[in-house]
Design a protein around this motif. Structure first.
Motif, PDB file in Angstrom:
ATOM      1  N   MET A   2       0.124   6.684   5.293  1.00  0.00           N
ATOM      2  CA  MET A   2      -1.304   6.388   5.421  1.00  0.00           C
ATOM      3  C   MET A   2      -1.616   4.955   4.982  1.00  0.00           C
ATOM      4  O   MET A   2      -2.600   4.366   5.425  1.00  0.00           O
ATOM      5  N   GLY A   3      -0.784   4.408   4.122  1.00  0.00           N
ATOM      6  CA  GLY A   3      -0.940   3.001   3.741  1.00  0.00           C
ATOM      7  C   GLY A   3      -0.607   2.051   4.869  1.00  0.00           C
ATOM      8  O   GLY A   3      -1.016   0.892   4.852  1.00  0.00           O
ATOM      9  N   GLY A   4       0.133   2.545   5.886  1.00  0.00           N
ATOM     10  CA  GLY A   4       0.467   1.710   7.025  1.00  0.00           C
ATOM     11  C   GLY A   4      -0.765   1.304   7.814  1.00  0.00           C
ATOM     12  O   GLY A   4      -0.902   0.153   8.241  1.00  0.00           O
ATOM     13  N   ARG A   5      -1.676   2.249   8.002  1.00  0.00           N
ATOM     14  CA  ARG A   5      -2.914   1.910   8.708  1.00  0.00           C
ATOM     15  C   ARG A   5      -3.727   0.910   7.901  1.00  0.00           C
ATOM     16  O   ARG A   5      -4.349   0.003   8.466  1.00  0.00           O
ATOM     17  N   LEU A   6      -3.742   1.061   6.589  1.00  0.00           N
ATOM     18  CA  LEU A   6      -4.479   0.121   5.746  1.00  0.00           C
ATOM     19  C   LEU A   6      -3.884  -1.281   5.849  1.00  0.00           C
ATOM     20  O   LEU A   6      -4.619  -2.276   5.875  1.00  0.00           O
TER      21      LEU A   6
ATOM     22  N   TYR B 242      -0.361  -1.452  -5.905  1.00  0.00           N
ATOM     23  CA  TYR B 242      -1.405  -0.885  -6.768  1.00  0.00           C
ATOM     24  C   TYR B 242      -1.754   0.527  -6.326  1.00  0.00           C
ATOM     25  O   TYR B 242      -1.510   0.931  -5.181  1.00  0.00           O
ATOM     26  N   ASP B 243      -2.313   1.289  -7.269  1.00  0.00           N
ATOM     27  CA  ASP B 243      -2.744   2.653  -6.991  1.00  0.00           C
ATOM     28  C   ASP B 243      -4.169   2.632  -6.454  1.00  0.00           C
ATOM     29  O   ASP B 243      -5.081   2.109  -7.109  1.00  0.00           O
TER      30      ASP B 243
ATOM     31  N   GLU C 120      14.675  13.520  -5.833  1.00  0.00           N
ATOM     32  CA  GLU C 120      13.653  14.242  -5.078  1.00  0.00           C
ATOM     33  C   GLU C 120      12.259  13.693  -5.334  1.00  0.00           C
ATOM     34  O   GLU C 120      11.407  13.668  -4.443  1.00  0.00           O
ATOM     35  N   GLU C 121      12.016  13.230  -6.575  1.00  0.00           N
ATOM     36  CA  GLU C 121      10.680  12.797  -6.957  1.00  0.00           C
ATOM     37  C   GLU C 121      10.228  11.540  -6.220  1.00  0.00           C
ATOM     38  O   GLU C 121       9.043  11.230  -6.194  1.00  0.00           O
ATOM     39  N   LEU C 122      11.152  10.797  -5.602  1.00  0.00           N
ATOM     40  CA  LEU C 122      10.765   9.584  -4.902  1.00  0.00           C
ATOM     41  C   LEU C 122      10.011   9.877  -3.613  1.00  0.00           C
ATOM     42  O   LEU C 122       9.441   8.980  -2.992  1.00  0.00           O
ATOM     43  N   ALA C 123       9.984  11.149  -3.191  1.00  0.00           N
ATOM     44  CA  ALA C 123       9.243  11.514  -1.989  1.00  0.00           C
ATOM     45  C   ALA C 123       7.749  11.421  -2.221  1.00  0.00           C
ATOM     46  O   ALA C 123       6.975  11.131  -1.316  1.00  0.00           O
ATOM     47  N   SER C 124       7.327  11.696  -3.425  1.00  0.00           N
ATOM     48  CA  SER C 124       5.903  11.730  -3.715  1.00  0.00           C
ATOM     49  C   SER C 124       5.708  11.513  -5.201  1.00  0.00           C
ATOM     50  O   SER C 124       6.597  11.786  -5.993  1.00  0.00           O
ATOM     51  N   VAL C 125       4.575  11.006  -5.570  1.00  0.00           N
ATOM     52  CA  VAL C 125       4.279  10.781  -6.979  1.00  0.00           C
ATOM     53  C   VAL C 125       2.954  11.452  -7.305  1.00  0.00           C
ATOM     54  O   VAL C 125       1.917  11.092  -6.777  1.00  0.00           O
ATOM     55  N   ALA C 126       2.997  12.458  -8.128  1.00  0.00           N
ATOM     56  CA  ALA C 126       1.780  13.088  -8.622  1.00  0.00           C
ATOM     57  C   ALA C 126       1.886  13.059 -10.139  1.00  0.00           C
ATOM     58  O   ALA C 126       2.468  13.931 -10.752  1.00  0.00           O
ATOM     59  N   VAL C 127       1.352  12.022 -10.733  1.00  0.00           N
ATOM     60  CA  VAL C 127       1.509  11.814 -12.170  1.00  0.00           C
ATOM     61  C   VAL C 127       0.705  12.859 -12.935  1.00  0.00           C
ATOM     62  O   VAL C 127      -0.387  13.233 -12.529  1.00  0.00           O
ATOM     63  N   SER C 128       1.255  13.339 -14.034  1.00  0.00           N
ATOM     64  CA  SER C 128       0.603  14.371 -14.828  1.00  0.00           C
ATOM     65  C   SER C 128      -0.514  13.790 -15.678  1.00  0.00           C
ATOM     66  O   SER C 128      -0.378  13.648 -16.892  1.00  0.00           O
ATOM     67  N   LEU C 129      -1.592  13.451 -15.065  1.00  0.00           N
ATOM     68  CA  LEU C 129      -2.758  12.961 -15.782  1.00  0.00           C
ATOM     69  C   LEU C 129      -3.856  14.005 -15.753  1.00  0.00           C
ATOM     70  O   LEU C 129      -4.033  14.696 -14.737  1.00  0.00           O
ATOM     71  N   ALA C 130      -4.590  14.122 -16.827  1.00  0.00           N
ATOM     72  CA  ALA C 130      -5.721  15.038 -16.836  1.00  0.00           C
ATOM     73  C   ALA C 130      -6.695  14.642 -15.739  1.00  0.00           C
ATOM     74  O   ALA C 130      -7.034  13.477 -15.585  1.00  0.00           O
TER      75      ALA C 130
ATOM     76  N   PHE D  91       0.854  -1.189   0.000  1.00  0.00           N
ATOM     77  CA  PHE D  91       0.000   0.000   0.000  1.00  0.00           C
ATOM     78  C   PHE D  91       0.895   1.246   0.000  1.00  0.00           C
ATOM     79  O   PHE D  91       1.686   1.446   0.927  1.00  0.00           O
ATOM     80  N   HIS D  92       0.747   2.096  -1.010  1.00  0.00           N
ATOM     81  CA  HIS D  92       1.513   3.349  -1.034  1.00  0.00           C
ATOM     82  C   HIS D  92       0.901   4.380  -0.073  1.00  0.00           C
ATOM     83  O   HIS D  92      -0.188   4.186   0.470  1.00  0.00           O
ATOM     84  N   GLY D  93       1.584   5.491   0.116  1.00  0.00           N
ATOM     85  CA  GLY D  93       1.106   6.552   0.991  1.00  0.00           C
ATOM     86  C   GLY D  93       0.311   7.601   0.239  1.00  0.00           C
ATOM     87  O   GLY D  93      -0.009   7.447  -0.942  1.00  0.00           O
ATOM     88  N   PHE D  94      -0.005   8.700   0.926  1.00  0.00           N
ATOM     89  CA  PHE D  94      -0.791   9.781   0.331  1.00  0.00           C
ATOM     90  C   PHE D  94       0.016  10.473  -0.767  1.00  0.00           C
ATOM     91  O   PHE D  94       1.230  10.636  -0.661  1.00  0.00           O
ATOM     92  N   ALA D  95      -0.695  10.903  -1.829  1.00  0.00           N
ATOM     93  CA  ALA D  95      -0.081  11.601  -2.966  1.00  0.00           C
ATOM     94  C   ALA D  95       1.044  10.775  -3.584  1.00  0.00           C
ATOM     95  O   ALA D  95       2.015  11.311  -4.102  1.00  0.00           O
TER      96      ALA D  95
END
Length: 319
Positions: free
Chosen positions: A134-138, A85-86, A210-220, A59-63
């Motif tokens: 946040m994935g830790g609680r899940l 998975y996302d 730096e990008e490994l801290a968070s992933v916000a993919v450029s999707l519409a 489970f990944h974390g937030f953002a």
């Protein structure tokens, strides 16, 4: 404006059926299998590698996204099947319906039912689960929900609390207020994510990492999904302290310099769980902040593989 915080080899080059992906979404060179799993109106993006032995579900974390875990998946895959998975609202997962089995698919309350459906669809059988932030609680909740299937849990810098403001959620949904709040969210979220990126590291990250801290993919539509996740989270009741001790062997990995979540809170929980008889081990990474799996990557992989190996050995009947 949309921001891109992750860069890998093009998923579009893979011969798999994925949602429409922008050309800049890339995946690292590895024996990874990206795919879409359809679950009654959800198109879950899944990354998978490896086979045999006790599978590990992440489970990944937030953002964030499964994409943030590519290096860990690659490192563990020679020993076992590893999947990430996302969740709805993040990464490359698409939601095609406002409800999923009567639940808001973006809400925290829907995440364990969705995970259970995915586990059944993939035919995992007995497996271990890992969750970050946040994935830790899940991960903790899934282990309690599936005691006959989950063999072990790994909680990485777990975040136990979540925001709770049902009145604000109702106000934000009002026709006259909603456009204004959404505009603020659209403009402010990139800045907030960049600020959070700086705080998750214990030390300045190497250039290009730096990008490994968070992933916000450029999707519409990224802002629409974040809006849905935010409202659904605020509308739910506050998360209760996880008083019940884990029923499976549990590994807790903490970054000593974490500025995002409280290690003190987690350590108190661990002490209570151990007093109740739970098998819980804590590994503290002195040189890490909120990302011990990135900042102390080699040690993290070694810790996880050793723990899972011990779990497997304990479950293997003596010959």
């Amino acid at each position: 404006m949309p921001i891109r915080l992750f860069s890998l080899r093009s998923l579009a080059e893979r011969s798999v059926d994925l949602p429409r992906l922008p050309s800049e979404v890339l995946v690292m060179e590895a024996q990874l299998t990206p795919k879409t799993v359809a679950l009654d109106g959800l198109l879950l993006f899944v990354l998978e590698a490896g086979e045999n032995r006790l599978p590990l579900l992440i489970f990944h974390g937030f953002a964030s996204s499964a994409l943030a875990w590519t290096e860990v998946i690659r490192a563990l895959a020679p020993q076992r099947r590893v999947l990430a998975y996302d969740r709805p609202g993040f990464g490359l997962t698409a939601v095609t319906s406002d409800t999923w089995h009567g639940l808001d698919p973006f809400a925290p309350a829907a995440q364990i039912p969705i995970a259970r459906a995915l586990v059944q669809h993939l035919g995992l059988g007995r497996f271990a689960v890992l969750g970050h932030s946040m994935g830790g609680r899940l991960a903790y909740e899934l282990a309690r929900a599936l005691p006959d299937q989950v063999a072990a849990s790994i909680l990485v810098a777990p975040a136990w609390e979540r925001p709770h403001a049902p009145r604000l959620a109702r106000l934000a949904r009002q026709p006259l207020v909603s456009p204004l709040v959404r505009s603020v969210l659209r403009l402010g979220s990139p800045l907030a994510l960049r600020y959070a990126q700086r705080r998750v590291w214990a030390n300045p990250p190497p250039k290009g990492r730096e990008e490994l801290a968070s992933v916000a993919v450029s999707l519409a539509g990224w802002d629409e999904r974040l809006w849905r996740v935010t409202l659904a989270t605020l509308a739910e009741s506050s998360a209760e302290r996880p008083e019940q001790a884990p029923t499976v062997p549990t590994l807790v990995v903490l970054g000593e310099q974490d500025r995002i979540v409280s290690n003190e809170r987690t350590l108190q929980l661990v002490a209570d769980w151990q007093a109740a008889g739970a098998v819980v081990r804590v590994e503290r990474c002195a040189s890490s902040g909120h990302l011990p799996h990135v900042e102390e990557f080699a040690r993290f992989v070694q810790i996880v593989e050793q723990f899972l190996g011990e779990v497997e050995h304990a479950e293997t009947p003596a010959r």
